[in-house]
Structure formats: C-alpha cells, structure tokens
Design an enzyme around this catalytic site. Structure first.
Site, PDB file in Angstrom:
ATOM      1  N   HIS A 195      33.254   9.222  -7.916  1.00  0.00           N
ATOM      2  CA  HIS A 195      33.859   9.815  -6.719  1.00  0.00           C
ATOM      3  C   HIS A 195      35.164  10.530  -7.076  1.00  0.00           C
ATOM      4  O   HIS A 195      35.391  11.676  -6.688  1.00  0.00           O
ATOM      5  CB  HIS A 195      34.185   8.715  -5.693  1.00  0.00           C
ATOM      6  CG  HIS A 195      33.014   8.188  -4.935  1.00  0.00           C
ATOM      7  ND1 HIS A 195      32.088   8.986  -4.311  1.00  0.00           N
ATOM      8  CD2 HIS A 195      32.635   6.903  -4.690  1.00  0.00           C
ATOM      9  CE1 HIS A 195      31.181   8.228  -3.710  1.00  0.00           C
ATOM     10  NE2 HIS A 195      31.493   6.959  -3.924  1.00  0.00           N
TER      11      HIS A 195
ATOM     12  N   GLU B  28      33.049   4.315  -8.569  1.00  0.00           N
ATOM     13  CA  GLU B  28      34.300   4.813  -7.991  1.00  0.00           C
ATOM     14  C   GLU B  28      34.896   5.937  -8.837  1.00  0.00           C
ATOM     15  O   GLU B  28      35.458   6.896  -8.304  1.00  0.00           O
ATOM     16  CB  GLU B  28      35.312   3.659  -7.848  1.00  0.00           C
ATOM     17  CG  GLU B  28      34.826   2.457  -7.052  1.00  0.00           C
ATOM     18  CD  GLU B  28      34.473   2.787  -5.610  1.00  0.00           C
ATOM     19  OE1 GLU B  28      34.727   3.919  -5.159  1.00  0.00           O
ATOM     20  OE2 GLU B  28      33.917   1.909  -4.926  1.00  0.00           O
TER      21      GLU B  28
END
Length: 264
Positions: free
Chosen positions: A60, A57
């Site tokens: 990203h 995450e």
C-alpha cells in the site's frame, strides 16, 4: 517533513527479526529438529503470516509513494516495521488471534495514506488493490511446490505448514477484495463512486470488517466461503487433506497428532 531520507527506507531490525524466526522455525519444521513439530509449524506459520502482513502494508505504502504521497517515508511505512503502523493492534495482533482461533486470514489495513496528494482515480484504486494482490502473490509462492509438482523430498510436516499458510493468504485476499466499506475492495471502487454515495457510506467504514465476520458466523455463508477457498487452493494444487493437517499441526496446544505420511 516533505522529503525522504535513506533511513526512511532502511529495512527495520524488527522485520528482520520476524523474518529470522520464520527461517529458523521453517528449518525446524523441515528437518524435524524440534521435539514438537506442531510448535515448529506454529512458529513458522505465525511468523510468515506476520511477514505477509508487513508486505501487505508495504505494498500500500510503496504504491502510494509512487502515486504522489511522499509522506509515507517519514511515517516509517517503507521500513516494513509493523510497529510503525497506525493501528498495530488491527494490523498484527488481531490477525494473529484470528489465525489461532479460526484459521482465517484477517485483513489488516492500517497505513494512513494522504489521499489528497494522489491524483487520478486509477492511482487511488491501485493503492487499495496493492495489499490484497500481495496476499495473492504470497499464496502463489507458497503453493509453487504443489502446482510445479515439485514436492519430492519435501517433508510432510513442512508441506502441510505451507498449505495452511497458503490458505491464510487466500482467505486474506478474498476478504480484502470484498467491496465492503473499510476493506481494500471498497477502496478500489470508491474513487469511481459519486460524492453523495461516498458520503452516505463513509460512516459505515469502521464497522465493515465486523459485519463481514458477523456474516461469516452464519453456517451457510461460512461453508460457501471455505468452498470457494478450497476451490482456489485445488487450482493451485493444494488438497483439503494438506490444509487440514496443516491446521492440526498449527494448533499444537490441542496435542500434536501423528501426522500420516503421504504415499504414492
């Protein structure tokens, strides 16, 4: 808030705690300190898996930051704190449950990127690709002792734990890269699709992951999928023997097996 502060990027104590559990349980699996080696492997693999989800995450978010979405800092995405994700359930709880149940690395995907801030199709594609590329890199790191032929002195219990962790990373990378709505692979190609196609596909995005796992229940598909995973792992020096015993140890609640020693 449009800017960011140093605190937006400070590594979260929550993440540091998970990393500490990974280190201590890895040490216990390596040294045989624990009475139950399976429990040590379970803690090590689970904690390391959550670390990899956080890094997925973060990748990203970090790529989005450089792409123009400066809002990710204020949302806490750069602190590696899993509790800051839009859906902690989807990003942490469900992936861990799937590992426990079936040994599959469930893709996460719960950082909200303000896509309208991003300019250029390549940047959009790179933001989506950054997560599964992190899983692929994690798999390469986990398997380094195997493909570097540097396993001398590595205890078998720790070897098997690394192999199973690598299997999870490879499954996560493959599943994430599938061009299915709702998964990162679709996010890679979406910027290059026409507006009308994107509009038609959009309603299916929430069900993409469910559809993939439904299809994986088909025995022939499941066999083909894990054949592909095994082939990749073999290319990285990891044999099916290693991942089999890693998963057996991981499921300590089924009774810790007598782990065979590797000779020769």
């Amino acid at each position: 808030m449009t800017g960011h502060t140093h605190g937006d990027r400070r590594v979260s104590p929550v993440f540091l705690g998970i990393a500490a559990v990974t280190a201590v349980s890895g040490w216990a699996a390596w040294t045989g300190f624990a009475d139950n080696p399976g429990f040590a492997v379970f803690l090590f693999v689970t904690a390391a898996w959550v670390v990899s989800l956080c890094l997925h995450e973060y990748a990203h978010a970090r790529t989005a930051l450089h792409g123009g979405d400066i809002s990710v800092g204020a949302k806490g995405y750069l602190t590696l704190n899993p509790l800051k994700y839009t859906h902690a359930l989807l990003s942490i709880v469900l992936p861990v449950l799937f590992v426990v149940m079936g040994g599959i690395g469930l893709p996460g995907g719960a950082v909200f990127i303000e896509r309208e801030r991003i300019r250029g199709r390549w940047r959009h594609s790179l933001i989506s690709a950054a997560g599964p590329l992190t899983n692929a890199l994690f798999a390469v790191v986990c398997t380094a002792p195997f493909w570097l032929d540097a396993l001398d002195g590595v205890p078998d219990t720790f070897r098997y734990a690394l192999a199973f962790l690598a299997l999870l990373q490879v499954t996560a990378a493959i599943l994430n890269f599938l061009p299915v709505p709702g998964l990162d692979g679709y996010g890679v190609i979406e910027p290059w699709l026409s507006y009308s196609i994107r509009r038609q596909v959009e309603p299916f995005a929430p069900f993409g992951l469910l559809a993939v796992f439904g299809i994986l229940w088909i025995p022939e598909v499941n066999e083909a999928f894990f054949d592909a995973v095994d082939a990749i792992l073999r290319g990285l020096g990891v044999e099916e023997w290693d991942t089999y015993w890693g998963q057996r140890l991981y499921r300590f609640w089924q009774g810790t097996p007598d782990v065979p020693e590797i000779t020769g």
